[in-house]
Design an enzyme around this catalytic site. Structure first.
Site, PDB file in Angstrom:
ATOM      1  N   CYS A  86       0.813  -1.221   0.000  1.00 44.18           N
ATOM      2  CA  CYS A  86       0.000   0.000   0.000  1.00 44.18           C
ATOM      3  C   CYS A  86       0.845   1.270   0.000  1.00 44.18           C
ATOM      4  O   CYS A  86       0.313   2.375  -0.045  1.00 44.18           O
ATOM      5  CB  CYS A  86      -0.968  -0.010   1.181  1.00 44.18           C
ATOM      6  SG  CYS A  86      -2.152  -1.371   1.063  1.00 44.18           S
ATOM      7  N   CYS A 209     -12.906   1.027   8.591  1.00 40.70           N
ATOM      8  CA  CYS A 209     -12.053   0.659   7.454  1.00 40.70           C
ATOM      9  C   CYS A 209     -12.008   1.773   6.419  1.00 40.70           C
ATOM     10  O   CYS A 209     -12.974   2.517   6.244  1.00 40.70           O
ATOM     11  CB  CYS A 209     -12.594  -0.592   6.772  1.00 40.70           C
ATOM     12  SG  CYS A 209     -12.799  -2.010   7.866  1.00 40.70           S
ATOM     13  N   SER A 210     -10.908   1.839   5.698  1.00 39.90           N
ATOM     14  CA  SER A 210     -10.776   2.837   4.648  1.00 39.90           C
ATOM     15  C   SER A 210     -11.671   2.485   3.470  1.00 39.90           C
ATOM     16  O   SER A 210     -12.093   1.350   3.313  1.00 39.90           O
ATOM     17  CB  SER A 210      -9.313   2.918   4.191  1.00 39.90           C
ATOM     18  OG  SER A 210      -8.818   1.637   3.889  1.00 39.90           O
ATOM     19  N   LYS A 335      -9.540   6.823   5.041  1.00 38.14           N
ATOM     20  CA  LYS A 335     -10.848   6.513   5.598  1.00 38.14           C
ATOM     21  C   LYS A 335     -11.982   7.066   4.734  1.00 38.14           C
ATOM     22  O   LYS A 335     -12.896   6.342   4.382  1.00 38.14           O
ATOM     23  CB  LYS A 335     -10.939   7.090   7.015  1.00 38.14           C
ATOM     24  CG  LYS A 335     -12.251   6.822   7.709  1.00 38.14           C
ATOM     25  CD  LYS A 335     -12.333   5.403   8.216  1.00 38.14           C
ATOM     26  CE  LYS A 335     -13.749   4.998   8.518  1.00 38.14           C
ATOM     27  NZ  LYS A 335     -14.557   4.779   7.295  1.00 38.14           N
ATOM     28  N   HIS A 339      -8.971   4.631  -0.865  1.00 32.59           N
ATOM     29  CA  HIS A 339      -7.641   4.020  -0.888  1.00 32.59           C
ATOM     30  C   HIS A 339      -7.408   3.175  -2.138  1.00 32.59           C
ATOM     31  O   HIS A 339      -7.379   1.955  -2.084  1.00 32.59           O
ATOM     32  CB  HIS A 339      -7.466   3.171   0.387  1.00 32.59           C
ATOM     33  CG  HIS A 339      -6.131   2.513   0.508  1.00 32.59           C
ATOM     34  ND1 HIS A 339      -4.968   3.025  -0.028  1.00 32.59           N
ATOM     35  CD2 HIS A 339      -5.762   1.353   1.116  1.00 32.59           C
ATOM     36  CE1 HIS A 339      -3.959   2.211   0.256  1.00 32.59           C
ATOM     37  NE2 HIS A 339      -4.412   1.186   0.938  1.00 32.59           N
TER      38      HIS A 339
END
Lengths: 394, 471
Positions: A86, A209-210, A335, A339
């Site tokens: 990531c 979670c993003s 968030k 992403h």
């Protein structure tokens, strides 16, 4: 270990970033063309043929430098595709910076892209080499959820306080994203929404979670001495560090899941190069890797913004809110901005760039001078970590 | 053939679950005292249960010439399942591995073990269609034996044995089918009773005995079993075990024999009669060292430790209820070369121990993860972690699991003596796993993708009953 500033200082003179969202009608090619196009629009006297070399970061949306060369019709140009979990977008940036700092090229471009929403799954899925089948089939939230109980145990934080801390992170980042037209989720959310969301892994719900989204971002880098030829407001790279962990946290006993040692080391390198000795007070704002809410909490301590074991109180006290002493993820973060893996590192840079130039509008951090961009990949105990310090003065 | 054929060591394995109620939409409490069946967890099969049973054998002087796996539910056709068991036990390559198939294979394996110097696992997973009359009368279990090694079998000497082969269509299924088809049991009972009586009579005559201390009858036909038990004057202990576990297929004669040996006294005689597709009768004399011939837990202790399982979960585990899982890709299939290269880790949970600093690296690496010093390449120090206790350092619950459960716990656990494991928790509700819990490695089937079963170790809670070292 040597930890030098580069032979030449480096500056970002232009950036582009697509909105991050479900781009049902755009391919990775389209997203790259959009991000690069926005980037070039800012430099009317520069054509894409003026860029000497390119980097494209993608975790799984393309193979090789042709991921960028084909859609942009780059002729006779070197293009390098990089992948580093990531932190892929940051890795594209880092290598581009080295290339221009070495003197080999005068102008380079770092790009990052991810097209996640062509899969029918909501989470991240990667393709790994054939194996012996002995690894746990971790979901990303399961791996990161190990942070929460470990942090609570280490510092005696009760369930309610921990939950409130994680909720605060989510609420804050959504509030910031609500001010950002490029964010995937432009909607403020309540604590109740966060805490009643379906459970995904351990204590983490969907709203911890993003966002999974599509997007791309791009940056043009030159040597610092050349920067003002292109813009009145270049942003300077003051320092950066990168660590690929040996994975000892999962392969031997000892690691306790309350920290990312890889981040601590990368931050120390970046701070030393940048002359930052007191990050908690010297840094104006930070973009950090809030892939899951407990990650942001732990990062506040790993980056030296909070004392060990005190980060949760600082979060609850609003220290990292947009109007706090050290705004974190003013653009919404992973968030609520979303992403798309290969683009995220450059998206962080984009917010730092925007803030340090004073162009962040409703979410502008007053008197922003030094910003941190911190990006990681992998999971607690076995990760890669990138930290950069950016400033608006050379 | 040894001077005195017999059994040197034995062990039984019962999975952690029991099903007592198979009513759909039950609104009243189940009938108390009714039959129950032993249930292998969703991550168990005849291979994993064979490994668990064989792991608990007190190894006398070696494993013999052969490893036999007797089952009616081998996880692979064509491929030898015993080879997987062999690898997990770390047996010498000189020990061969072979599968025996069919309802009669359990008795056949036992027969071969007592005479040939071999070890055997009898293991089975049994299913019926939901609601079948014998749904609670079929069960899952494994038993393991080593025998034929020498002159004085520790557990039991084989005094006599007789076979009576009868071709009869009783329980059968076509390749690929999950459940047995069953002929009218009133007909097959008659055939099996006749075969059983013939075999028992001959074995007792050969042994020069008119009676025995213990009668153990195992039959695929419950009606035949009851008749034979009455006819042979059994005390009903075998029926009591069977009422708790169900008929456990190829494992059943082994399971009932193990339960008998758990209580039998040295010098006593045992008639074991397996009546299926004919009959096999064995007369044993219990050895003087019977108490040291078992190092695993008794059958009754394992029965007492079983957890009640709801019918819905049972159906889901067996693939009889297709429940919508998360939108998540199947876990990847393992590949043959890495499984082969890393067999020590995959099948025996061997980490590398650093010659320089002594730390254990898991999975094993060429260079110690703690101190960075390369291990010697010609003889890297390996340490097996499979029999050690591991303590939970951190735990999470995966609510998006691709396993046939609502959620599963995943733990990080530090192994006593060094080494760290990331592992799925087994045989425990996810919410019951806590930091500090002591857990024991157990061999399981993690998942099956692209027709490849992926075996590896999980961790189950360490318990006083199941993990005590001596009887």
């Amino acid at each position: 270990m040597a930890n030098h500033r580069m032979a030449h200082d480096v500056a970002i003179v232009a950036m582009g970033c697509t909105p991050f969202r479900d781009h049902w009608n755009s391919s990775a090619d389209d997203l790259l063309v959009d991000a690069v196009g926005e980037c070039l629009e800012q430099l009317p006297d520069v054509a894409i043929t003026d860029v000497d070399a390119f980097w494209v970061g993608t975790q799984g949306s393309g193979m090789s430098g042709q991921t960028l060369a084909r859609p942009l019709r780059l002729v006779g140009k070197p293009v390098t595709r990089v992948e580093n979990y990531c932190a892929t977008g940051s890795e594209a940036f880092r290598n581009a910076a080295f290339a221009v700092a070495s003197g080999a090229y005068d102008m380079v471009m770092a790009t990052g892209v991810e097209k996640l929403k062509d899969s029918s799954q909501s989470g991240l899925s990667a393709v790994y080499p054939p194996s012996d089948g002995t690894d746990v089939d971790w979901t990303a939230p399961a791996g990161f959820s190990l942070l929460a109980p470990a942090y609570q145990g280490a510092y005696g934080v009760g369930d309610r306080d921990m939950r409130s801390t994680l909720t605060h992170v989510a609420v804050k980042n959504h509030a910031n994203g609500a001010l950002n037209k490029r964010a995937q989720f432009q909607k403020a959310i309540s604590a109740e929404v966060v805490e009643s969301s379906p459970k995904i892994a351990g204590p983490l719900g969907v709203m911890d979670c993003s966002g999974v989204s599509d997007g791309a971002a791009a940056a043009i880098l030159v040597r610092a001495e050349d920067a003002y030829k292109y813009t009145d407001k270049p942003i300077f790279l003051k320092g950066m560090g990168f660590v690929a962990g040996a994975g000892e946290g999962l392969a031997s006993d000892g690691y306790d899941f309350t920290t990312f040692p890889e981040v601590v080391t990368a931050a120390a390198q970046a701070y030393e190069q940048a002359g930052v000795t007191d990050p908690a007070n010297q840094i104006s704002l930070a973009e950090v890797h809030d892939c899951f809410t407990p990650t942001e909490l732990v990062l506040m301590e790993d980056l030296g913004f909070s004392e060990r074991g005190k980060g949760w109180r600082d979060v609850l006290d609003g220290r990292y809110d947009l109007d706090g002493a050290l705004p974190v993820n003013s653009d919404g973060g992973l968030k609520s901005f979303g992403h798309p893996i290969g683009a995220t590192g450059l998206r962080m840079m984009f917010e730092c760039f925007t803030q340090l130039r004073g162009e962040a509008g409703d979410r502008q951090v007053a008197d922003a001078r030094l910003a941190v961009a911190q990006n990681l990949g992998g999971q607690p105990g076995s990760c890669v970590a990138f930290v950069a310090v950016l400033g608006n003065e050379r | 053939m040894p001077d005195q054929p017999g059994i040197d060591a034995y062990a039984a394995y019962l999975p952690a679950y029991v099903l007592a109620d198979n009513r759909l939409d039950a609104t009243t409490a189940p009938r108390s005292g009714g039959p129950t069946r032993s249930v292998a967890a969703y991550d168990e099969d005849s291979v994993t249960m064979a490994v668990e049973a064989l792991r608990h054998l007190a190894e006398p002087t070696g494993w013999g010439r052969q490893l036999l796996l007797a089952t009616t539910s081998a996880p692979y056709d064509a491929k030898t399942s015993a080879g997987i068991v062999h690898e997990a036990l770390g047996l010498d390559p000189g020990v061969s591995a072979v599968d025996l198939r069919g309802h009669r294979s359990g008795a056949a394996a036992l027969d071969l073990v007592t005479r040939a110097g071999a070890c055997a696992a009898l293991a089975d997973v049994r299913t019926t269609r939901p609601g079948a009359p014998d749904e609670l009368a079929q069960g899952d279990a494994a038993a393991a034996f080593i025998g034929g090694s020498g002159t004085s079998p520790r557990a039991a000497t084989l005094v006599a044995r007789a076979a009576h082969t009868t071709e009869v269509l009783e329980r059968w299924r076509l390749p690929g089918e999950q459940h047995d088809r069953v002929w009218d049991e009133r007909f097959t009972a008659e055939v099996l009773v006749e075969a059983g009586k013939a075999a028992a009579t001959r074995a007792l005559a050969d042994a020069g005995l008119s009676g025995v201390h213990h009668v153990v009858v195992s039959s695929s036909n419950a009606r035949a079993a009851a008749t034979l038990r009455r006819a042979l004057g059994g005390d009903g202990q075998d029926a009591m075990i069977e009422r708790a576990t169900g008929f456990t297929g190829a494992a059943h004669p082994g399971l009932l024999l193990a339960a008998c040996l758990d209580l039998a006294e040295p010098g006593q005689t045992v008639l074991l009669l397996s009546a299926t597709e004919g009959a096999d009768a064995f007369v044993f004399r219990v050895g003087d060292d019977i108490r040291t011939a078992r190092t695993g837990p008794t059958v009754r202790d394992q029965l007492a430790a079983q957890q009640q399982l709801g019918y819905g979960r049972f159906l889901r585990w067996r693939g009889l209820l297709d429940v919508q899982g998360p939108a998540r890709p199947a876990a990847p299939a393992p590949a043959a070369p890495p499984m082969n290269r890393r067999a020590g880790w995959k099948f025996r949970l061997e980490g590398s121990r650093c010659d320089a600093c002594g730390s254990v690296t898991t999975p094993p690496r060429r260079i110690c993860v703690s101190c960075g010093i390369p291990t010697s390449t010609d003889s890297p120090s390996k340490v097996s972690l499979r029999d050690r206790v591991a303590t939970v350092v951190s735990v999470t619950t995966d609510h998006l699991t691709t396993m046939p459960e609502a959620s599963v716990a995943i733990v990080i656990a530090d192994v006593e003596g060094g080494g760290r494991l990331s592992a799925y928790a087994a045989d425990v509700p996810a919410e019951d796993v806590a930091v500090g819990m002591e857990m024991t490695p157990t061999f399981r089937r993690l998942w099956t993708t692209d027709a490849i079963h992926n075996y590896f170790w999980k961790l189950r809670p360490t318990t006083a009953v199941l993990d005590k070292d001596t009887p």
